[in-house]
Design a protein around this motif. Structure first.
Motif, short mmCIF file in Angstrom:
data_model
loop_
_atom_site.label_atom_id
_atom_site.label_comp_id
_atom_site.label_asym_id
_atom_site.label_seq_id
_atom_site.Cartn_x
_atom_site.Cartn_y
_atom_site.Cartn_z
N ILE A 74 0.84 -1.20 0.00
CA ILE A 74 0.00 0.00 0.00
C ILE A 74 0.87 1.25 0.00
O ILE A 74 0.62 2.21 -0.75
CB ILE A 74 -0.95 -0.01 1.21
CG1 ILE A 74 -1.99 -1.12 1.06
CG2 ILE A 74 -1.65 1.34 1.37
CD1 ILE A 74 -2.83 -1.36 2.30
N ASP A 75 1.91 1.25 0.84
CA ASP A 75 2.81 2.40 0.89
C ASP A 75 3.50 2.61 -0.46
O ASP A 75 3.75 3.75 -0.88
CB ASP A 75 3.86 2.21 1.98
CG ASP A 75 3.27 2.30 3.39
OD1 ASP A 75 2.14 2.83 3.52
OD2 ASP A 75 3.93 1.84 4.34
N GLY A 76 3.79 1.49 -1.16
CA GLY A 76 4.39 1.60 -2.47
C GLY A 76 3.44 2.22 -3.49
O GLY A 76 3.86 3.03 -4.34
N VAL A 77 2.16 1.85 -3.42
CA VAL A 77 1.16 2.46 -4.30
C VAL A 77 1.05 3.95 -4.03
O VAL A 77 0.98 4.78 -4.95
CB VAL A 77 -0.20 1.75 -4.13
CG1 VAL A 77 -1.30 2.53 -4.87
CG2 VAL A 77 -0.13 0.32 -4.64
N LEU A 78 1.05 4.32 -2.75
CA LEU A 78 0.97 5.74 -2.39
C LEU A 78 2.18 6.50 -2.94
O LEU A 78 2.04 7.60 -3.49
CB LEU A 78 0.89 5.89 -0.88
CG LEU A 78 0.77 7.32 -0.34
CD1 LEU A 78 -0.52 7.98 -0.85
CD2 LEU A 78 0.81 7.33 1.18
N ALA A 79 3.35 5.92 -2.82
CA ALA A 79 4.56 6.56 -3.34
C ALA A 79 4.50 6.70 -4.86
O ALA A 79 4.95 7.71 -5.42
CB ALA A 79 5.79 5.76 -2.92
N GLU A 80 3.91 5.71 -5.52
CA GLU A 80 3.78 5.77 -6.97
C GLU A 80 2.82 6.89 -7.39
O GLU A 80 3.08 7.61 -8.37
CB GLU A 80 3.29 4.42 -7.50
CG GLU A 80 3.14 4.34 -9.00
CD GLU A 80 4.45 4.40 -9.76
OE1 GLU A 80 4.40 4.52 -11.00
OE2 GLU A 80 5.53 4.34 -9.12
#
Length: 396
Positions: free
Chosen positions: A128-134
């Motif tokens: 989820i944090d990776g999606v937010l960063a993307e």
């Protein structure tokens, strides 16, 4: 002593609070849509498009044939006044109320959301944090941008992990709807999608925010039970009880009894009590006036049930059924469908209610023709059954 209201008085208070009984504007536009949304405090969103999507209908019921583009501009345009979040269900809400939901967003970040999504948040937080960063890197995205990856069981509507991550981030308030392509959400970081004047508003304490949400609910309903007040914005039970008690103590809610209601009720300070309410309106099954089925039955002595998910052979009234409000009573209901290819509004069933009058068919026909024109259809066609169908056909 606690004041006692007759059911007729309670009904008039509720209708006036919801914006019924007013003369419709001659040329309704964006300002009227904006005012209606602020009066209601929340407009439910639903994807079913058999007539038109439900978020367009509350303004039509109250304003008449306003341009649907006006709602789209207020909801998703560059100078919008509304934003999307979990208000009642998935909802459009006035921008100024965004700080009032930050406590819910913070709780969601701790896992206070529906069970499957909460579990996904615990198990896939790094993803989820990776999606937010993307999103932060890329800018606005849609669910289609994250469609790849494992999919869940059918009960999850076979969502991909990307879709679940977007839903988690949306519920947590970290992203929001910037606009829509058709009905598809276009997400961005909340601080980029909403105006700075909203982002910069101070975050109230939980109790203060919930108290204001109860105030909004009370103004929008006029007179309501504790369960009604809690349900309007789906507040936690214990919190709602405390906030209601505080508003009673401050004099902003007055305890009343309504004849025929088993539960005590509360009258909002400043609620209008008109001598009568006149007008006619087709109501979305998700309209604020009737979305709480128990309250609808208490107010109008009519059982309104959503039968979309009921097997065909068990439906009593039809698939997408709109109750008809005639002055102060629900006098009929119609199962409608927009035949866009054929250019007509189909009445698949039309039913009387016990409060139907000699004018019901004619007044309903007028509203159906108004709706057809508003939807860009050429007319109305009766194609189904029901004890009002013949008279309605004659009135058309």
């Amino acid at each position: 002593m606690t004041e006692t209201l007759t059911l007729k008085t309670a009904r008039r208070i509720a209708l006036a609070a919801q914006g019924f009984g007013k003369t419709r504007p001659a040329a309704p536009g964006r300002s009227h849509v904006r005012d209606a949304a602020r009066r209601l405090g929340v407009i439910q969103i639903d994807s079913v498009n058999v007539v038109t999507r439900t978020h367009y209908l509350p303004a039509f019921s109250r304003l008449g044939d306003y341009p649907r583009e006006a709602l789209e501009a207020e909801a998703w345009g560059p100078r919008r006044s509304l934003f999307e979040y979990w208000g009642h269900e998935a909802s459009l809400l006035p921008l100024e109320s965004q700080p009032l939901f930050r406590w819910r967003m913070e709780r969601a970040q701790g896992g206070a959301m529906w069970t499957g999504l909460s579990r996904f948040g615990r198990e896939k937080r790094d993803y989820i944090d990776g999606v937010l960063a993307e999103i932060e890197r890329r800018g606005p995205v849609t669910g289609g941008d994250f469609a790849e990856g494992p999919r869940g069981a059918p009960g999850w509507w076979s969502w991909s992990d990307g879709k679940r991550a977007l839903e988690w981030l949306f519920w947590a308030g970290l992203i929001t709807t910037k606009t829509r392509n058709g009905f598809e959400r276009v997400y961005d970081l909340t601080e980029r999608a909403l105006p700075a004047r909203i982002i910069d508003l101070p975050t109230p304490e939980e109790a203060d925010a919930q108290r204001e949400l109860v105030r909004i609910s009370a103004r929008a309903m006029g007179v309501a039970t504790a369960a009604d007040l809690r349900d309007y914005f789906r507040l936690p039970l214990a919190d709602a009880r405390e906030r209601i008690a505080e508003l009673v103590e401050s004099g902003e809610l007055s305890p009343v009894a309504v004849k025929g209601w088993r539960q005590p009720a509360y009258l909002a300070a400043g609620a209008r009590t008109p001598r009568k309410v006149a007008g006619a309106a087709l109501l979305s099954p998700f309209d604020n006036l009737i979305w709480a089925r128990d309250r609808t039955e208490r107010l109008f002595d009519v059982k309104v049930r959503l039968e979309i998910y009921t097997p065909v052979h068990k439906r009593a009234h039809g698939y997408y059924v709109l109750p008809f409000l005639e002055d102060e009573a629900i006098t009929a209901r119609v199962d409608l469908k927009s035949d866009r290819k054929g250019g007509v509004l189909l009445v698949q069933a039309a039913w009387r209610e016990p409060d139907a009058t000699a004018e019901t068919a004619a007044r309903l026909a007028t509203e159906l023709k108004r709706m057809a024109g508003w939807l860009g259809l050429d007319g109305v066609e009766i194609v189904g059954k029901g004890d009002l169908a013949e008279d309605l056909a004659a009135a058309l």
